[in-house]
Motif scaffolding. Structure first.
Motif, PDB file in Angstrom:
ATOM      1  N   ARG A   1       0.832  -1.194   0.000  1.00  0.00           N
ATOM      2  CA  ARG A   1       0.000   0.000   0.000  1.00  0.00           C
ATOM      3  C   ARG A   1       0.873   1.253   0.000  1.00  0.00           C
ATOM      4  NH1 ARG A   1      -5.534   0.146   3.422  1.00  0.00           N
ATOM      5  NH2 ARG A   1      -4.158   0.543   5.172  1.00  0.00           N
ATOM      6  N   ARG A   2       1.005   1.960   1.102  1.00  0.00           N
ATOM      7  CA  ARG A   2       1.762   3.226   1.101  1.00  0.00           C
ATOM      8  C   ARG A   2       3.051   3.172   1.922  1.00  0.00           C
ATOM      9  NH1 ARG A   2      -3.365   4.099   1.063  1.00  0.00           N
ATOM     10  NH2 ARG A   2      -3.987   4.692   3.124  1.00  0.00           N
ATOM     11  N   SER A   3       3.484   1.968   2.288  1.00  0.00           N
ATOM     12  CA  SER A   3       4.650   1.875   3.162  1.00  0.00           C
ATOM     13  C   SER A   3       5.560   0.721   2.745  1.00  0.00           C
ATOM     14  CB  SER A   3       4.183   1.666   4.601  1.00  0.00           C
ATOM     15  OG  SER A   3       5.241   1.819   5.494  1.00  0.00           O
ATOM     16  N   ALA A   4       6.809   0.795   3.174  1.00  0.00           N
ATOM     17  CA  ALA A   4       7.770  -0.280   2.924  1.00  0.00           C
ATOM     18  C   ALA A   4       8.669  -0.445   4.141  1.00  0.00           C
ATOM     19  CB  ALA A   4       8.610   0.025   1.694  1.00  0.00           C
ATOM     20  N   MET A   5       9.133  -1.674   4.340  1.00  0.00           N
ATOM     21  CA  MET A   5      10.066  -1.988   5.407  1.00  0.00           C
ATOM     22  C   MET A   5      11.259  -2.711   4.803  1.00  0.00           C
ATOM     23  SD  MET A   5      10.143  -4.918   8.296  1.00  0.00           S
ATOM     24  CE  MET A   5      10.770  -5.974   7.042  1.00  0.00           C
ATOM     25  N   ARG A   6      12.438  -2.321   5.217  1.00  0.00           N
ATOM     26  CA  ARG A   6      13.665  -3.010   4.813  1.00  0.00           C
ATOM     27  C   ARG A   6      14.358  -3.459   6.093  1.00  0.00           C
ATOM     28  NH1 ARG A   6      16.703  -2.845   0.054  1.00  0.00           N
ATOM     29  NH2 ARG A   6      15.238  -1.280  -0.698  1.00  0.00           N
ATOM     30  N   GLY A   7      14.564  -4.771   6.220  1.00  0.00           N
ATOM     31  CA  GLY A   7      15.190  -5.319   7.415  1.00  0.00           C
ATOM     32  C   GLY A   7      16.532  -5.950   7.099  1.00  0.00           C
ATOM     33  N   TYR A   8      17.532  -5.560   7.860  1.00  0.00           N
ATOM     34  CA  TYR A   8      18.873  -6.128   7.739  1.00  0.00           C
ATOM     35  C   TYR A   8      19.137  -6.908   9.017  1.00  0.00           C
ATOM     36  CZ  TYR A   8      19.230  -2.432   4.251  1.00  0.00           C
ATOM     37  OH  TYR A   8      19.004  -1.608   3.186  1.00  0.00           O
TER      38      TYR A   8
ATOM     39  N   TRP B   1       4.471  -6.676  -2.069  1.00  0.00           N
ATOM     40  CA  TRP B   1       5.685  -7.304  -2.585  1.00  0.00           C
ATOM     41  C   TRP B   1       6.547  -7.672  -1.397  1.00  0.00           C
ATOM     42  CZ3 TRP B   1       7.522  -3.385  -6.876  1.00  0.00           C
ATOM     43  CH2 TRP B   1       6.590  -3.387  -7.913  1.00  0.00           C
ATOM     44  N   CYS B   2       7.141  -8.857  -1.458  1.00  0.00           N
ATOM     45  CA  CYS B   2       8.043  -9.305  -0.398  1.00  0.00           C
ATOM     46  C   CYS B   2       9.277  -9.909  -1.063  1.00  0.00           C
ATOM     47  CB  CYS B   2       7.342 -10.346   0.475  1.00  0.00           C
ATOM     48  SG  CYS B   2       8.324 -10.875   1.886  1.00  0.00           S
ATOM     49  N   PHE B   3      10.437  -9.348  -0.740  1.00  0.00           N
ATOM     50  CA  PHE B   3      11.703  -9.832  -1.273  1.00  0.00           C
ATOM     51  C   PHE B   3      12.582 -10.277  -0.110  1.00  0.00           C
ATOM     52  CE2 PHE B   3      10.162  -6.427  -3.984  1.00  0.00           C
ATOM     53  CZ  PHE B   3      10.157  -7.026  -5.238  1.00  0.00           C
TER      54      PHE B   3
END
Length: 97
Positions: free
Chosen positions: A61-68, A87-89
Motif C-alpha cells: 500500500r503506502r509503506s515499505a520496510m527493509r530489514g537487515y 511485494w516481499c523480497f
C-alpha cells in the motif's frame, strides 16, 4: 478492491499506519484468514532470515520496510506512489555459498 497486507489486517486489527500493519504481520499468529488458523508464513520467513543474517523487504500500500538481520536494523518509509498489493523480497546465503 485492493488486496494488501494493511488492507486485510485493518479488517481485524487497529494500527495507526501502513508501517504498523507491516510490522504486525511479522508476528506469530497474526493472520488475514477468517475461518482457519494461520499467521505463520511471514513469521517463519522472518525467523529463517534472522537465523541466516538475511534481508527482507516488504512493500505494501503506502509503506515499505527493509530489514537487515545481520545488523538488526529495520527501516520503514513511505512510498512515493501507493502499491496495489504486497511485494516481499528476501535474501540469504545458502550453505556452502
Amino acid at each position: 478492491m485492493v488486496v494488501s497486507v494493511p488492507a486485510k489486517l485493518e479488517q481485524k486489527y487497529l494500527k495507526s499506519s501502513d508501517s504498523g500493519y507491516i510490522e504486525l504481520a511479522l508476528e506469530e499468529g497474526i493472520t488475514t484468514r477468517r475461518n482457519r488458523t494461520g499467521g505463520f508464513g511471514l513469521y517463519y520467513t522472518f525467523d529463517l532470515l534472522k537465523r541466516n543474517s538475511g534481508t527482507m523487504v516488504i512493500a505494501s500500500r503506502r509503506s515499505a520496510m527493509r530489514g537487515y538481520f545481520k545488523s538488526r536494523k529495520f527501516k520503514f518509509h513511505i512510498l512515493k506512489e501507493p502499491l496495489f498489493g504486497t511485494w516481499c523480497f528476501n535474501r540469504f546465503k545458502l550453505q556452502g555459498d
